[in-house]
Design a protein around this motif. Structure first.
Motif, PDB file in Angstrom:
ATOM      1  N   GLY A 231      -5.445   4.865  -1.303  1.00  0.00           N
ATOM      2  CA  GLY A 231      -4.697   4.502   0.111  1.00  0.00           C
ATOM      3  C   GLY A 231      -3.080   4.471  -0.085  1.00  0.00           C
ATOM      4  N   LYS A 232      -2.425   4.348  -1.395  1.00  0.00           N
ATOM      5  CA  LYS A 232      -1.179   4.053  -1.600  1.00  0.00           C
ATOM      6  C   LYS A 232      -0.408   5.495  -1.325  1.00  0.00           C
ATOM      7  CE  LYS A 232       2.085   2.282  -5.054  1.00  0.00           C
ATOM      8  NZ  LYS A 232       3.047   1.495  -4.107  1.00  0.00           N
ATOM      9  N   PRO A 233       0.580   5.437  -0.487  1.00  0.00           N
ATOM     10  CA  PRO A 233       1.236   6.512  -0.367  1.00  0.00           C
ATOM     11  C   PRO A 233       2.167   6.909  -1.428  1.00  0.00           C
ATOM     12  CG  PRO A 233       2.099   4.740   1.122  1.00  0.00           C
ATOM     13  CD  PRO A 233       1.071   4.352   0.238  1.00  0.00           C
ATOM     14  N   PHE A 234       2.388   8.484  -1.510  1.00  0.00           N
ATOM     15  CA  PHE A 234       3.431   8.891  -2.511  1.00  0.00           C
ATOM     16  C   PHE A 234       3.994  10.326  -1.773  1.00  0.00           C
ATOM     17  CE2 PHE A 234      -0.410  10.786  -3.814  1.00  0.00           C
ATOM     18  CZ  PHE A 234      -0.079  12.130  -4.159  1.00  0.00           C
ATOM     19  N   ILE A 235       5.510  10.282  -2.228  1.00  0.00           N
ATOM     20  CA  ILE A 235       5.916  11.665  -1.704  1.00  0.00           C
ATOM     21  C   ILE A 235       5.921  12.709  -2.906  1.00  0.00           C
ATOM     22  CG2 ILE A 235       8.193  12.863  -0.864  1.00  0.00           C
ATOM     23  CD1 ILE A 235       9.197   9.901  -0.339  1.00  0.00           C
ATOM     24  N   LEU A 236       5.082  13.671  -2.058  1.00  0.00           N
ATOM     25  CA  LEU A 236       4.626  14.906  -3.138  1.00  0.00           C
ATOM     26  C   LEU A 236       5.930  15.513  -3.784  1.00  0.00           C
ATOM     27  CD1 LEU A 236       2.169  16.131  -4.144  1.00  0.00           C
ATOM     28  CD2 LEU A 236       2.460  18.022  -2.334  1.00  0.00           C
ATOM     29  N   ASN A 237       5.957  15.897  -5.067  1.00  0.00           N
ATOM     30  CA  ASN A 237       7.142  16.518  -5.808  1.00  0.00           C
ATOM     31  C   ASN A 237       8.548  15.724  -5.581  1.00  0.00           C
ATOM     32  OD1 ASN A 237       5.411  18.494  -6.465  1.00  0.00           O
ATOM     33  ND2 ASN A 237       5.643  19.479  -4.614  1.00  0.00           N
ATOM     34  N   SER A 238       8.299  14.335  -5.702  1.00  0.00           N
ATOM     35  CA  SER A 238       9.517  13.491  -5.659  1.00  0.00           C
ATOM     36  C   SER A 238       9.513  12.603  -6.448  1.00  0.00           C
ATOM     37  CB  SER A 238       9.870  13.253  -4.062  1.00  0.00           C
ATOM     38  OG  SER A 238      10.690  12.303  -3.920  1.00  0.00           O
ATOM     39  N   SER A 239      10.635  11.930  -6.982  1.00  0.00           N
ATOM     40  CA  SER A 239      10.963  10.790  -7.965  1.00  0.00           C
ATOM     41  C   SER A 239      11.065   9.468  -7.042  1.00  0.00           C
ATOM     42  CB  SER A 239      12.109  11.137  -8.970  1.00  0.00           C
ATOM     43  OG  SER A 239      13.257  11.244  -8.125  1.00  0.00           O
ATOM     44  N   SER A 240      11.128   9.603  -5.588  1.00  0.00           N
ATOM     45  CA  SER A 240      11.084   8.701  -4.810  1.00  0.00           C
ATOM     46  C   SER A 240       9.658   7.902  -4.757  1.00  0.00           C
ATOM     47  CB  SER A 240      11.721   9.138  -3.616  1.00  0.00           C
ATOM     48  OG  SER A 240      13.145   9.398  -3.537  1.00  0.00           O
ATOM     49  N   PHE A 241      10.014   6.607  -4.392  1.00  0.00           N
ATOM     50  CA  PHE A 241       8.535   5.867  -4.176  1.00  0.00           C
ATOM     51  C   PHE A 241       8.573   5.491  -2.829  1.00  0.00           C
ATOM     52  CE2 PHE A 241       9.332   5.499  -8.661  1.00  0.00           C
ATOM     53  CZ  PHE A 241       8.283   5.794  -9.279  1.00  0.00           C
ATOM     54  N   ILE A 242       7.645   5.236  -2.090  1.00  0.00           N
ATOM     55  CA  ILE A 242       7.666   5.007  -0.544  1.00  0.00           C
ATOM     56  C   ILE A 242       6.350   4.034  -0.345  1.00  0.00           C
ATOM     57  CG2 ILE A 242       6.264   6.699   0.004  1.00  0.00           C
ATOM     58  CD1 ILE A 242       7.890   7.110   2.556  1.00  0.00           C
ATOM     59  N   ASN A 243       6.571   3.046   0.723  1.00  0.00           N
ATOM     60  CA  ASN A 243       5.480   2.446   1.107  1.00  0.00           C
ATOM     61  C   ASN A 243       5.765   2.059   2.805  1.00  0.00           C
ATOM     62  OD1 ASN A 243       3.773  -0.667   1.149  1.00  0.00           O
ATOM     63  ND2 ASN A 243       2.899   1.159   0.117  1.00  0.00           N
ATOM     64  N   TRP A 244       5.095   1.599   3.384  1.00  0.00           N
ATOM     65  CA  TRP A 244       5.153   1.331   4.809  1.00  0.00           C
ATOM     66  C   TRP A 244       4.180   0.131   5.355  1.00  0.00           C
ATOM     67  CZ3 TRP A 244       4.004   6.415   3.936  1.00  0.00           C
ATOM     68  CH2 TRP A 244       2.564   6.750   4.381  1.00  0.00           C
ATOM     69  N   SER A 245       4.575  -0.367   6.388  1.00  0.00           N
ATOM     70  CA  SER A 245       3.738  -1.299   7.194  1.00  0.00           C
ATOM     71  C   SER A 245       4.284  -1.229   8.674  1.00  0.00           C
ATOM     72  CB  SER A 245       4.104  -2.685   6.572  1.00  0.00           C
ATOM     73  OG  SER A 245       3.217  -3.695   7.499  1.00  0.00           O
ATOM     74  N   HIS A 246       3.268  -1.569   9.539  1.00  0.00           N
ATOM     75  CA  HIS A 246       3.600  -1.779  11.054  1.00  0.00           C
ATOM     76  C   HIS A 246       2.878  -2.804  11.705  1.00  0.00           C
ATOM     77  CE1 HIS A 246      -0.040   0.530  12.214  1.00  0.00           C
ATOM     78  NE2 HIS A 246       0.106   1.351  11.021  1.00  0.00           N
ATOM     79  N   ASN A 247       3.326  -3.118  12.851  1.00  0.00           N
ATOM     80  CA  ASN A 247       2.578  -3.855  14.020  1.00  0.00           C
ATOM     81  C   ASN A 247       2.665  -2.907  15.053  1.00  0.00           C
ATOM     82  OD1 ASN A 247       5.068  -4.471  14.911  1.00  0.00           O
ATOM     83  ND2 ASN A 247       5.361  -6.544  13.924  1.00  0.00           N
TER      84      ASN A 247
END
Length: 174
Positions: free
Chosen positions: A42-58
């Motif tokens: 369930g860890k998100p990633f940006i397809l075809n990118s060298s950037s790393f991403i994550n998020w959270s919300h309430n």
């Protein structure tokens, strides 16, 4: 690393779509319709990118982090999250219980722990009490209190953090 904080985020999504994709859809739109996928944990990633991403919300706030250097994890909670031993006792390491006794908020402990588990890709699991979110590790964890929120960010590298609130206000955290 840049952290984006979006207030009243649920009002900015298409609520006719399934709720579980609201955050992904809003982030994709804000980033220019990039392709975001999730791995088997369930860890998100940006397809075809060298950037790393994550998020959270309430209910009110969506927060997401982008890093060019390495893996990241982020978590957000209200700054006054109440510790209930019956509900949360299993997640705490003895060092964290001591931190609670010394006045550290449960919000800080919880967000640190969850940010670490998101960064590593493990996610919430039954072994959360086996490690302390304050122990020396190969990751850097920073916690910020702002706008009645507790935000913890975990990264592979010790990076300066720039928090952008709805793209209008910027805060730098070292």
């Amino acid at each position: 690393m840049k952290v984006y904080l979006v207030s009243n985020w649920a009002a900015k999504v298409n609520q006719n779509k399934p709720k579980e994709i609201w955050a992904t859809e809003l982030i994709k739109e804000r980033l220019g319709n990039v392709a975001i996928q999730k791995d088997s944990n369930g860890k998100p990633f940006i397809l075809n990118s060298s950037s790393f991403i994550n998020w959270s919300h309430n209910d009110d706030t969506l927060i997401y982090v982008l890093s060019e250097k390495g893996k990241v994890g982020i978590d957000i909670e209200k700054d006054d999250l109440i510790y209930n031993e019956h509900l949360y006792g299993w997640i705490l390491h003895k060092d964290e219980i001591q931190k609670l006794k010394e006045g550290t908020t449960f919000s800080e402990i919880w967000t640190r722990k969850e940010a670490i588990l998101k960064c590593t890709g493990e996610g919430i699991n039954e072994n959360m009490g086996d490690f302390s979110s304050y122990q020396k590790m190969k990751f850097t964890v920073k916690t910020v209190f702002m706008n009645n929120l507790c935000i913890s960010i975990c990264s592979e590298f010790d990076e300066e953090i720039e928090i952008l609130m709805d793209y209008t206000t910027s805060y730098n955290i070292e």
